[in-house]
Design a protein around this motif. Sequence first.
Motif, mmCIF file in Angstrom:
data_model
loop_
_atom_site.group_PDB
_atom_site.id
_atom_site.type_symbol
_atom_site.label_atom_id
_atom_site.label_comp_id
_atom_site.label_asym_id
_atom_site.label_seq_id
_atom_site.Cartn_x
_atom_site.Cartn_y
_atom_site.Cartn_z
ATOM 1 N N TYR A 327 0.828 -1.209 0.000
ATOM 2 C CA TYR A 327 0.000 0.000 0.000
ATOM 3 C C TYR A 327 0.865 1.263 0.000
ATOM 4 O O TYR A 327 0.652 2.178 -0.804
ATOM 5 N N LEU A 328 1.861 1.319 0.883
ATOM 6 C CA LEU A 328 2.682 2.517 0.970
ATOM 7 C C LEU A 328 3.577 2.697 -0.254
ATOM 8 O O LEU A 328 3.965 3.816 -0.590
ATOM 9 N N GLN A 329 3.890 1.603 -0.925
ATOM 10 C CA GLN A 329 4.676 1.697 -2.161
ATOM 11 C C GLN A 329 3.852 2.294 -3.297
ATOM 12 O O GLN A 329 4.359 3.060 -4.123
ATOM 13 N N GLU A 330 2.561 1.956 -3.339
ATOM 14 C CA GLU A 330 1.730 2.317 -4.488
ATOM 15 C C GLU A 330 0.819 3.523 -4.246
ATOM 16 O O GLU A 330 0.459 4.223 -5.190
ATOM 17 N N ALA A 331 0.449 3.761 -3.012
ATOM 18 C CA ALA A 331 -0.539 4.810 -2.720
ATOM 19 C C ALA A 331 0.096 6.196 -2.800
ATOM 20 O O ALA A 331 1.263 6.388 -2.444
ATOM 21 N N THR A 332 -0.677 7.144 -3.274
ATOM 22 C CA THR A 332 -0.215 8.538 -3.336
ATOM 23 C C THR A 332 -0.856 9.388 -2.247
ATOM 24 O O THR A 332 -0.469 10.530 -2.043
ATOM 25 N N ASN A 333 -1.843 8.837 -1.561
ATOM 26 C CA ASN A 333 -2.546 9.605 -0.532
ATOM 27 C C ASN A 333 -2.611 8.847 0.788
ATOM 28 O O ASN A 333 -3.620 8.874 1.487
ATOM 29 N N ALA A 334 -1.515 8.140 1.115
ATOM 30 C CA ALA A 334 -1.474 7.400 2.376
ATOM 31 C C ALA A 334 -1.559 8.375 3.547
ATOM 32 O O ALA A 334 -1.029 9.492 3.492
ATOM 33 N N THR A 335 -2.216 7.963 4.608
ATOM 34 C CA THR A 335 -2.428 8.819 5.773
ATOM 35 C C THR A 335 -1.378 8.533 6.853
ATOM 36 O O THR A 335 -0.629 7.556 6.781
ATOM 37 N N PHE A 336 -1.372 9.382 7.856
ATOM 38 C CA PHE A 336 -0.457 9.202 8.994
ATOM 39 C C PHE A 336 -0.657 7.827 9.626
ATOM 40 O O PHE A 336 0.308 7.131 9.955
ATOM 41 N N SER A 337 -1.913 7.430 9.790
ATOM 42 C CA SER A 337 -2.188 6.144 10.441
ATOM 43 C C SER A 337 -1.671 4.970 9.609
ATOM 44 O O SER A 337 -1.306 3.927 10.164
ATOM 45 N N ASP A 338 -1.631 5.138 8.287
ATOM 46 C CA ASP A 338 -1.100 4.071 7.435
ATOM 47 C C ASP A 338 0.387 3.843 7.720
ATOM 48 O O ASP A 338 0.848 2.702 7.828
ATOM 49 N N TYR A 339 1.138 4.944 7.844
ATOM 50 C CA TYR A 339 2.558 4.824 8.179
ATOM 51 C C TYR A 339 2.731 4.278 9.595
ATOM 52 O O TYR A 339 3.604 3.444 9.856
ATOM 53 N N SER A 340 1.889 4.770 10.484
ATOM 54 C CA SER A 340 1.966 4.312 11.874
ATOM 55 C C SER A 340 1.718 2.812 11.976
ATOM 56 O O SER A 340 2.400 2.101 12.732
ATOM 57 N N ASN A 341 0.754 2.316 11.208
ATOM 58 C CA ASN A 341 0.453 0.879 11.234
ATOM 59 C C ASN A 341 1.652 0.049 10.792
ATOM 60 O O ASN A 341 1.980 -0.966 11.418
ATOM 61 N N LEU A 342 2.314 0.487 9.708
ATOM 62 C CA LEU A 342 3.464 -0.270 9.212
ATOM 63 C C LEU A 342 4.616 -0.226 10.217
ATOM 64 O O LEU A 342 5.266 -1.245 10.481
ATOM 65 N N ALA A 343 4.858 0.953 10.790
ATOM 66 C CA ALA A 343 5.919 1.070 11.794
ATOM 67 C C ALA A 343 5.627 0.178 13.000
ATOM 68 O O ALA A 343 6.538 -0.461 13.551
ATOM 69 N N ASP A 344 4.349 0.115 13.391
ATOM 70 C CA ASP A 344 3.966 -0.737 14.524
ATOM 71 C C ASP A 344 4.195 -2.215 14.218
ATOM 72 O O ASP A 344 4.607 -2.981 15.099
ATOM 73 N N ILE A 345 3.905 -2.610 12.973
ATOM 74 C CA ILE A 345 4.119 -4.013 12.600
ATOM 75 C C ILE A 345 5.598 -4.363 12.725
ATOM 76 O O ILE A 345 5.969 -5.383 13.324
ATOM 77 N N TYR A 346 6.465 -3.498 12.171
ATOM 78 C CA TYR A 346 7.900 -3.758 12.253
ATOM 79 C C TYR A 346 8.373 -3.786 13.712
ATOM 80 O O TYR A 346 9.212 -4.608 14.093
ATOM 81 N N THR A 347 7.825 -2.866 14.506
ATOM 82 C CA THR A 347 8.239 -2.804 15.920
ATOM 83 C C THR A 347 7.843 -4.083 16.647
ATOM 84 O O THR A 347 8.638 -4.650 17.419
ATOM 85 N N LYS A 348 6.628 -4.554 16.408
ATOM 86 C CA LYS A 348 6.175 -5.796 17.047
ATOM 87 C C LYS A 348 7.003 -6.992 16.581
ATOM 88 O O LYS A 348 7.293 -7.899 17.364
ATOM 89 N N LYS A 349 7.353 -6.978 15.279
ATOM 90 C CA LYS A 349 8.197 -8.056 14.768
ATOM 91 C C LYS A 349 9.557 -8.021 15.472
ATOM 92 O O LYS A 349 10.130 -9.069 15.802
ATOM 93 N N GLY A 350 10.065 -6.821 15.702
ATOM 94 C CA GLY A 350 11.337 -6.690 16.407
ATOM 95 C C GLY A 350 11.248 -7.164 17.839
ATOM 96 O O GLY A 350 12.168 -7.803 18.361
ATOM 97 N N ASP A 351 10.115 -6.864 18.500
ATOM 98 C CA ASP A 351 9.934 -7.276 19.894
ATOM 99 C C ASP A 351 9.983 -8.793 20.052
ATOM 100 O O ASP A 351 10.426 -9.308 21.090
#
Length: 479
Positions: A327-351
């Motif tokens: 989604y973030l690769q292709e979307a031109t109107n991604a929202t703050f929450s979209d970025y936050s969701n991806l960052a959260d996924i990576y953070t949880k994977k790291g945990d």
Amino acid sequence: MKTIKYLIAGALVMALSVPAMAQDVDYNTALEPIKEALKSNSPEADVLAKKYQKTYKKDGDALVALGNAYFGAKKYAEAKAIGEALTNNKKFANNGDAWILLGDVAVAEAQDGDAGPAAAMYETAISVDPKNKTAYERYATVNRNAAPEEAIKKLEEYKKIDPTYQVEAKIADLYYNQNRFKDAIEYYKKGDASQYSVTDFTKWAYSNFFRTDYQDALTVALQGLQKFDKNVDLTRAALYSTTELGQFDKAVGYAKTLFEATKSPTAMDYSYYGQAQVGVKDYQNAIPNLEKALEMNPKDLKPMGKISEAYIGLGQEDKALEYSEKYLQEATNATFSDYSNLADIYTKKGDSATGTAKADFYNKAMNVWEILATKSPSIADIAYYYESQIAQNQLKSDAKVRELNQKIIKADEGKANLSNNSKLILKAAYLSEAIYFNNDKQPEQAKQLAQKVLTLDPDDATAKKILSFGEQEEGAKEE
């Protein structure tokens, strides 16, 4: 102009297909085989038309109806010939509908959207048939871009003839069709809503929706639903508005009503239904609706981000990551929450990771915030702040935290009219740096930063304490 052509053609055929008297019934019945022949492009149409003209040669309305049949079949030359034959005949020269037919043909044949010839025909229709409502409306339609004030004036003239005429709604409709939603709303508010049609309420609601005034859109939709219970278009407006307002329980209710009432849900219907289901944590059922929305309209990628959110809710982080990255690769109107969701996924994977994979996931999460800061400089400080929290709490990297403090200071220092959030973020960066310099026995740098903290928050106890340490050290040196 193409839209106007089809609107006029469709409206006119409908308007003149309703029998009012026995004679009307006769000529409308006689018109049916002609319309069928025109539809199939059969040469029989002209034979039938000649016979029809002989039968109804004294009936102007019947002859206009024939002209409209040709117009509806896009045979404009034939329609024009019939209109001109009528208007050139003294007996029918005052037939307003004949002049309207000529105006409609002029619209269809207009070059480069020139409304002048059509407007002249409609104005003649008004002059010979002053009570002909259609003539006023057609005149307003063709002049809505070229001469909007004249268009409104003409509709208001008809209001004087028929005080029950909903001129405000008609003017609002003109503005709506021009995407002038603010003006449309103004006129809808002026009119008598108790007399509004379902179309009026729908366009009024969507005028607000397109301006992102979701509460007003919902209010109008609900007002319309009181009069037109379970209407599909108004229910749809209520679904979209409540979803945007975060009223997900209500949105799911409207979605269920909508999907029961319509046999052909749109991509947006599926999208908003799925978004509402994510909102009420019905993740399992949300995913198929969001996938259907993507299938129907692959260009709208918002459902992809919501699918990721649904998979997060289901605890399926790998699937969530797959959709979120795409989604973030292709979307031109991604929202703050979209970025936050991806960052959260990576953070949880790291945990949950071990070894070098742990730091890799944390760095990926931080990179998401870096991308947001680059794409949206106006909220770069917020992105850097969230990135610094990962550096501090997960990576335990003081060097990275300090690097991000400097990015925040560079982004916000010296800016006028900082938001409250930005002030808090800038203050935190100043304070973090002040503490570092204080602990590193660099009192001058610590004091300078502490003073900056106090300009943002005069009561900050930590900054005052740092300043007092500096004063105590200076006093000791003097002694």
